[in-house]
Design an enzyme around this catalytic site. Structure first.
Site, PDB file in Angstrom:
ATOM      1  N   TRP A  69       1.218 -60.417 -81.732  1.00  0.00           N
ATOM      2  CA  TRP A  69       2.484 -61.144 -81.578  1.00  0.00           C
ATOM      3  C   TRP A  69       2.295 -62.646 -81.585  1.00  0.00           C
ATOM      4  O   TRP A  69       3.035 -63.376 -82.252  1.00  0.00           O
ATOM      5  CB  TRP A  69       3.226 -60.676 -80.327  1.00  0.00           C
ATOM      6  N   ASP A 119       6.135 -65.873 -74.504  1.00  0.00           N
ATOM      7  CA  ASP A 119       6.835 -64.720 -75.066  1.00  0.00           C
ATOM      8  C   ASP A 119       6.613 -63.574 -74.085  1.00  0.00           C
ATOM      9  O   ASP A 119       5.530 -63.012 -74.022  1.00  0.00           O
ATOM     10  CB  ASP A 119       6.254 -64.401 -76.451  1.00  0.00           C
ATOM     11  N   LYS A 130      12.593 -53.817 -74.778  1.00  0.00           N
ATOM     12  CA  LYS A 130      11.414 -53.229 -74.160  1.00  0.00           C
ATOM     13  C   LYS A 130      11.729 -52.843 -72.718  1.00  0.00           C
ATOM     14  O   LYS A 130      11.496 -51.736 -72.300  1.00  0.00           O
ATOM     15  CB  LYS A 130      10.233 -54.199 -74.193  1.00  0.00           C
TER      16      LYS A 130
HETATM   17  C1  LIG Z   1       8.701 -56.530 -79.639  1.00  0.00           C
HETATM   18  C2  LIG Z   1       8.140 -57.894 -79.521  1.00  0.00           C
HETATM   19  C3  LIG Z   1       8.578 -58.952 -80.331  1.00  0.00           C
HETATM   20  C4  LIG Z   1       9.546 -58.766 -81.474  1.00  0.00           C
HETATM   21  O1  LIG Z   1      10.807 -58.535 -81.118  1.00  0.00           O
HETATM   22  P1  LIG Z   1      11.930 -58.284 -82.225  1.00  0.00           P
HETATM   23  O2  LIG Z   1      13.108 -58.040 -81.377  1.00  0.00           O
HETATM   24  O3  LIG Z   1      11.519 -57.111 -83.062  1.00  0.00           O
HETATM   25  O4  LIG Z   1      12.054 -59.511 -83.041  1.00  0.00           O
HETATM   26  C5  LIG Z   1       8.046 -60.206 -80.119  1.00  0.00           C
HETATM   27  N1  LIG Z   1       7.108 -60.412 -79.179  1.00  0.00           N
HETATM   28  C6  LIG Z   1       6.645 -59.411 -78.406  1.00  0.00           C
HETATM   29  C7  LIG Z   1       5.607 -59.709 -77.380  1.00  0.00           C
HETATM   30  C8  LIG Z   1       7.152 -58.127 -78.547  1.00  0.00           C
HETATM   31  O5  LIG Z   1       6.691 -57.135 -77.773  1.00  0.00           O
END
Ligand SMILES: *Cc1c(COP(=O)(O)O)cnc(C)c1O
Length: 368
Positions: A101, A175, A199
């Protein structure tokens, strides 16, 4: 009827009580004669839903007054562009690359800024966390990007770095998509945190941004108005139509989180204790087993996403089929890593992890 346990990395399991309440309110929300999907976002009913969701989230995550909570669209990947558009001023940005990521975030930032990787664990296959003292931070950096939980590689930053103590005045951007609300956040060390909801907070379609007020108002001229944090903040996340139903579902999840208890603890503190117990149960079993293997250094293992491998990979399909038959769903690993991955988000109870460990033990015994 018991539902199966769902280990999906995202979109992921949601608390059953939340799904049931949403079902009960689907056609008629609190006597309005409308479902939430059918309401104007500017009407009194929805305004009360978004206000409660934001207040509950602020309380749960203990977000200080001088941070704004923005409810946006676009997901984590859109934020990979929106953050540099708002914070980079087109200049230097420091990236800590710890997995898939942060790697993606780094590549996207190149379109809008001059990012540089200041620490990376690529050489060891994304299994360790580079020590903050060794990060090559630059004075001119506009911010430092860190993925605080790498969903694919299963690496979690258990203690956020204090950049000032490392000699950097730059704000830390995290993030936290895949571990938001699983544990507390030390906001004194953070300038901005972003994450998709799918998530640990609710359904896909909602993106959470928590940003320190002084970081608003520096967007590049090319930044789309709907993605300018200042515009979003000034309009109470209603510059454009927000993802209303996803906000409602996340709001129900926040109420569920506030009701959770572990002894004297409640809310996110209760979740943190429960999540720690869940992770210890699974890692403890994997580490003593002869069949299963987790490659991540113990000091940075994720409590939310546990990638693991069968030492005999020819048994992968049999393992997954047997799991499915026992009501243990979506354990297949990410395609870039292979093997298995169990995601242990807030909605997955300890009993779900126990059921997984029981199955893994039985499966290992049949292999002997
Ligand atoms: C799932 C995830 C993303 C991406 O999210 P989207 O909604 O698909 O754009 C970005 N960073 C992390 C750490 C993730 O787990």
């Amino acid at each position: 009827m018991n539902r199966p346990y769902n280990f999906s990395a995202g979109p992921a399991a949601m608390p059953e009580e939340v799904l049931q309440q949403a079902a009960a309110e689907m056609l008629n929300w609190q006597g309005t004669g409308m479902g939430v999907m059918e309401m104007s976002h500017r009407g009194k009913a929805f305004m009360s839903i978004i206000a409660a969701a934001e207040a509950d989230l602020r309380e749960l995550l203990a977000v200080p007054e001088h941070f704004r909570i923005l409810l946006m669209q676009g997901g984590g990947l859109a934020e990979n562009a929106i953050v540099p558009l708002n914070l980079s001023r087109g200049g230097a940005v420091d990236f800590v690359v710890t997995g898939g990521w942060s790697q993606k975030s780094f590549k996207e930032a190149r379109k809008y800024a001059m990012p540089q990787v200041v620490a990376s664990n690529e050489a060891d296959g994304h299994t360790t966390l580079p020590a903050p003292a060794a990060w090559q931070l630059r004075q001119e950096a506009q911010y430092v990007h860190l993925c605080s939980n790498e969903t694919i590689h299963g690496i979690e930053v258990h203690e956020l770095p204090d950049l000032r103590a490392l000699g950097s005045e730059a704000p830390l951007v995290i993030d936290f998509s895949s571990h938001v609300a699983s544990r507390s956040v030390d906001w004194s060390r953070v300038g901005l945190a972003f994450g998709g909801a799918q998530k640990n907070l609710g359904p896909a379609g909602l993106t959470l941004v928590v940003v320190r007020e002084d970081l608003l108002g520096h967007a590049l001229a090319i930044c789309p108005s709907a993605f300018d944090y200042k515009t979003v903040a000034e309009n109470g996340s209603m510059y454009n139509t927000p993802p209303t139903y996803a906000i409602y579902m996340a709001g129900l999840t926040f109420q569920w989180l506030k009701r959770q208890r572990e002894g004297a603890l409640s809310g996110v503190a209760a979740m943190e204790q429960r999540n720690t117990a869940k992770a210890e149960l699974l890692y403890g079993f994997i580490d003593q087993s002869q069949l299963y293997l987790n490659k991540v250094a113990p000091n940075c293992r994720s409590r939310m996403n546990v990638p693991f491998f069968l030492r005999d990979e020819s048994r992968n399909d049999a393992f997954l089929a047997g799991a499915q038959a026992r009501g243990l769903l979506q354990l297949k690993g990410h395609k870039s890593v292979g093997g298995m991955r169990a995601s242990l988000y807030n909605a997955l109870p300890l009993a779900g992890v126990q059921a997984l460990v029981d199955y893994m033990r039985d499966f290992e015994q049949t292999q002997a």
